[in-house]
Design a protein around this motif. Structure first.
Motif, mmCIF file in Angstrom:
data_model
loop_
_atom_site.group_PDB
_atom_site.id
_atom_site.type_symbol
_atom_site.label_atom_id
_atom_site.label_comp_id
_atom_site.label_asym_id
_atom_site.label_seq_id
_atom_site.Cartn_x
_atom_site.Cartn_y
_atom_site.Cartn_z
ATOM 1 N N ALA A 17 37.243 -38.935 -91.650
ATOM 2 C CA ALA A 17 37.915 -37.718 -92.107
ATOM 3 C C ALA A 17 37.094 -37.030 -93.190
ATOM 4 C CB ALA A 17 39.304 -38.056 -92.638
ATOM 5 N N THR A 18 37.141 -35.714 -93.181
ATOM 6 C CA THR A 18 36.479 -34.940 -94.224
ATOM 7 C C THR A 18 37.375 -34.914 -95.462
ATOM 8 O OG1 THR A 18 37.543 -32.850 -93.614
ATOM 9 C CG2 THR A 18 35.460 -33.409 -92.494
ATOM 10 N N PRO A 19 36.842 -34.430 -96.571
ATOM 11 C CA PRO A 19 37.736 -34.134 -97.696
ATOM 12 C C PRO A 19 38.770 -33.117 -97.207
ATOM 13 C CG PRO A 19 35.429 -33.942 -98.351
ATOM 14 C CD PRO A 19 35.446 -34.105 -96.860
ATOM 15 N N PRO A 20 39.870 -32.978 -97.916
ATOM 16 C CA PRO A 20 40.912 -32.056 -97.439
ATOM 17 C C PRO A 20 40.416 -30.619 -97.274
ATOM 18 C CG PRO A 20 41.714 -33.373 -99.280
ATOM 19 C CD PRO A 20 40.251 -33.632 -99.165
ATOM 20 N N SER A 21 40.750 -30.036 -96.147
ATOM 21 C CA SER A 21 40.518 -28.601 -95.983
ATOM 22 C C SER A 21 41.680 -27.849 -96.622
ATOM 23 C CB SER A 21 40.385 -28.229 -94.508
ATOM 24 O OG SER A 21 41.546 -28.587 -93.786
ATOM 25 N N ILE A 22 42.833 -28.478 -96.636
ATOM 26 C CA ILE A 22 44.015 -27.946 -97.326
ATOM 27 C C ILE A 22 44.470 -29.024 -98.299
ATOM 28 C CG2 ILE A 22 46.403 -27.173 -97.070
ATOM 29 C CD1 ILE A 22 45.589 -26.256 -94.225
ATOM 30 N N GLN A 23 44.521 -28.675 -99.566
ATOM 31 C CA GLN A 23 44.909 -29.617 -100.606
ATOM 32 C C GLN A 23 46.421 -29.846 -100.596
ATOM 33 O OE1 GLN A 23 42.668 -31.170 -102.230
ATOM 34 N NE2 GLN A 23 41.083 -29.839 -103.067
ATOM 35 N N LYS A 24 46.823 -30.944 -101.172
ATOM 36 C CA LYS A 24 48.242 -31.275 -101.306
ATOM 37 C C LYS A 24 48.951 -30.140 -102.044
ATOM 38 C CE LYS A 24 51.096 -35.122 -102.849
ATOM 39 N NZ LYS A 24 51.097 -36.412 -103.549
ATOM 40 N N GLY A 25 49.987 -29.580 -101.420
ATOM 41 C CA GLY A 25 50.767 -28.510 -102.031
ATOM 42 C C GLY A 25 50.229 -27.101 -101.809
ATOM 43 N N GLU A 26 49.085 -26.957 -101.154
ATOM 44 C CA GLU A 26 48.538 -25.617 -100.896
ATOM 45 C C GLU A 26 49.250 -24.899 -99.757
ATOM 46 O OE1 GLU A 26 43.901 -24.691 -101.889
ATOM 47 O OE2 GLU A 26 44.246 -26.148 -100.312
ATOM 48 N N PHE A 27 49.777 -25.655 -98.809
ATOM 49 C CA PHE A 27 50.424 -25.063 -97.640
ATOM 50 C C PHE A 27 51.874 -24.750 -98.002
ATOM 51 C CE2 PHE A 27 51.397 -25.823 -92.834
ATOM 52 C CZ PHE A 27 51.502 -24.460 -92.639
ATOM 53 N N GLU A 28 52.210 -23.473 -97.946
ATOM 54 C CA GLU A 28 53.554 -23.024 -98.297
ATOM 55 C C GLU A 28 54.225 -22.378 -97.088
ATOM 56 O OE1 GLU A 28 52.737 -21.931 -102.955
ATOM 57 O OE2 GLU A 28 52.587 -20.316 -101.490
ATOM 58 N N LYS A 29 55.527 -22.495 -97.079
ATOM 59 C CA LYS A 29 56.306 -21.882 -96.006
ATOM 60 C C LYS A 29 57.508 -21.158 -96.604
ATOM 61 C CE LYS A 29 55.223 -24.764 -92.051
ATOM 62 N NZ LYS A 29 55.801 -25.359 -90.845
ATOM 63 N N ARG A 129 45.333 -31.662 -95.186
ATOM 64 C CA ARG A 129 44.830 -31.551 -93.812
ATOM 65 C C ARG A 129 43.331 -31.779 -93.850
ATOM 66 N NH1 ARG A 129 48.182 -29.709 -89.660
ATOM 67 N NH2 ARG A 129 46.408 -29.005 -88.438
ATOM 68 N N HIS A 130 42.837 -32.425 -92.785
ATOM 69 C CA HIS A 130 41.432 -32.816 -92.727
ATOM 70 C C HIS A 130 40.865 -32.526 -91.354
ATOM 71 C CE1 HIS A 130 42.031 -35.451 -96.332
ATOM 72 N NE2 HIS A 130 43.260 -35.454 -95.849
ATOM 73 N N PHE A 131 39.552 -32.343 -91.323
ATOM 74 C CA PHE A 131 38.836 -32.347 -90.052
ATOM 75 C C PHE A 131 38.422 -33.790 -89.813
ATOM 76 C CE2 PHE A 131 38.092 -28.048 -91.722
ATOM 77 C CZ PHE A 131 38.656 -27.318 -90.691
ATOM 78 N N VAL A 132 38.343 -34.175 -88.569
ATOM 79 C CA VAL A 132 37.952 -35.544 -88.250
ATOM 80 C C VAL A 132 36.834 -35.552 -87.219
ATOM 81 C CG1 VAL A 132 40.215 -36.538 -88.809
ATOM 82 C CG2 VAL A 132 39.746 -35.804 -86.484
ATOM 83 N N ILE A 133 36.012 -36.573 -87.331
ATOM 84 C CA ILE A 133 34.893 -36.748 -86.412
ATOM 85 C C ILE A 133 34.985 -38.165 -85.866
ATOM 86 C CG2 ILE A 133 32.378 -36.761 -86.170
ATOM 87 C CD1 ILE A 133 33.820 -35.140 -89.193
ATOM 88 N N SER A 134 34.870 -38.301 -84.569
ATOM 89 C CA SER A 134 34.946 -39.617 -83.943
ATOM 90 C C SER A 134 33.776 -40.487 -84.400
ATOM 91 C CB SER A 134 34.919 -39.485 -82.423
ATOM 92 O OG SER A 134 34.783 -40.764 -81.834
ATOM 93 N N LYS A 135 34.096 -41.709 -84.777
ATOM 94 C CA LYS A 135 33.055 -42.657 -85.176
ATOM 95 C C LYS A 135 32.300 -43.184 -83.957
ATOM 96 C CE LYS A 135 35.232 -44.324 -89.390
ATOM 97 N NZ LYS A 135 35.841 -45.484 -90.069
ATOM 98 N N SER A 137 31.396 -41.187 -81.276
ATOM 99 C CA SER A 137 30.591 -40.179 -80.590
ATOM 100 C C SER A 137 29.116 -40.374 -80.928
ATOM 101 C CB SER A 137 31.044 -38.769 -80.946
ATOM 102 O OG SER A 137 30.748 -38.479 -82.289
ATOM 103 N N LYS A 138 28.276 -39.903 -80.050
ATOM 104 C CA LYS A 138 26.836 -40.144 -80.132
ATOM 105 C C LYS A 138 26.248 -39.798 -81.510
ATOM 106 C CE LYS A 138 22.485 -38.920 -77.923
ATOM 107 N NZ LYS A 138 21.850 -38.108 -76.906
ATOM 108 N N ASN A 139 26.546 -38.628 -82.018
ATOM 109 C CA ASN A 139 26.002 -38.188 -83.308
ATOM 110 C C ASN A 139 27.095 -38.033 -84.359
ATOM 111 O OD1 ASN A 139 23.251 -37.925 -82.438
ATOM 112 N ND2 ASN A 139 23.905 -36.121 -81.269
ATOM 113 N N GLY A 140 28.188 -38.747 -84.172
ATOM 114 C CA GLY A 140 29.341 -38.602 -85.050
ATOM 115 C C GLY A 140 29.043 -38.831 -86.517
ATOM 116 N N ARG A 141 28.351 -39.887 -86.841
ATOM 117 C CA ARG A 141 28.059 -40.187 -88.250
ATOM 118 C C ARG A 141 27.188 -39.096 -88.881
ATOM 119 N NH1 ARG A 141 30.039 -45.200 -89.245
ATOM 120 N NH2 ARG A 141 30.035 -46.693 -87.533
ATOM 121 N N TYR A 142 26.235 -38.599 -88.121
ATOM 122 C CA TYR A 142 25.352 -37.536 -88.609
ATOM 123 C C TYR A 142 26.159 -36.268 -88.901
ATOM 124 C CZ TYR A 142 21.892 -33.789 -88.416
ATOM 125 O OH TYR A 142 21.143 -32.670 -88.688
ATOM 126 N N TYR A 143 26.995 -35.855 -87.935
ATOM 127 C CA TYR A 143 27.788 -34.641 -88.122
ATOM 128 C C TYR A 143 28.836 -34.815 -89.220
ATOM 129 C CZ TYR A 143 25.565 -32.819 -83.942
ATOM 130 O OH TYR A 143 24.648 -32.367 -83.047
#
Length: 183
Positions: A17-29, A129-135, A137-143
């Motif tokens: 997982a990446t660092p959060p793209s949306i921080q805790k409490g940033e998403f409002e409704k 919320r985070h982006f995720v990359i499969s561990k 996948s061929k170049n997953g660690r690099y990406y």
């Protein structure tokens, strides 16, 4: 295609997982009601006893279910969001949670039915919320390394938040509204 996920959505997956793209409490409704519901719209939202109202929620939207259950004991859980507009118009329910629409009056419309938020109040989702990359996948660690590094730099520069504000995802029109739920 790249989309962000809530941590519960990838908890047991073999991903980085990446660092959060949306921080805790940033998403409002907002608490959206039919624009025809003058009974609710003609009074200050802070004076409304939400516990007497009926809320709508899609049963799979874990965060919304949790929040709406703290606002009212009267909750209708739906399989999907298709009937929301019709149920509000038919007065079978009073409100639902929705991200703020990026237009001048925050109005959300479907066909000829429109809903607006109760002015002055909002809820926050206290999760990331985070982006995720499969561990696997061929170049997953690099990406993953590149994406994580880039996100850290963009966050430090304030560019991620600025982009969300520019898109209207973080809506400046509601920045002073009262948050009615807690972490």
């Amino acid at each position: 295609m790249l989309t962000s996920l809530w941590p519960f959505q990838f908890k047991d997956a073999n991903v980085q997982a990446t660092p959060p793209s949306i921080q805790k409490g940033e998403f409002e409704k907002g608490l959206y009601v039919s624009e025809e519901n003058k009974t609710l719209l003609d009074q200050p939202a802070t004076a409304i006893d939400l516990s007497t109202l009926t809320g709508l929620v899609v049963r799979d939207w874990q965060h919304d279910v949790s929040i709406i259950n703290t606002l009212t004991p009267n909750v209708i859980k739906l399989e999907d969001n298709d009937p929301i507009f019709k149920l509000l118009q038919a007065k079978r329910a009073d409100f639902y949670l929705s991200e703020f629409v990026n237009n001048e009056n925050l109005q959300e419309c479907e066909l000829r039915l429109c809903n607006v938020p109760l002015k002055g109040i909002k809820v926050k989702l206290y999760d990331t919320r985070h982006f995720v990359i499969s561990k696997t996948s061929k170049n997953g660690r690099y990406y993953a390394k590149i994406l994580i590094s880039g996100m850290q730099k963009l966050r430090a520069q304030g560019r991620i938040r600025a982009l969300y504000e520019q898109m209207g995802f973080i809506n400046s029109q509601v920045k002073d509204w009262i948050v009615i739920n807690s972490d």
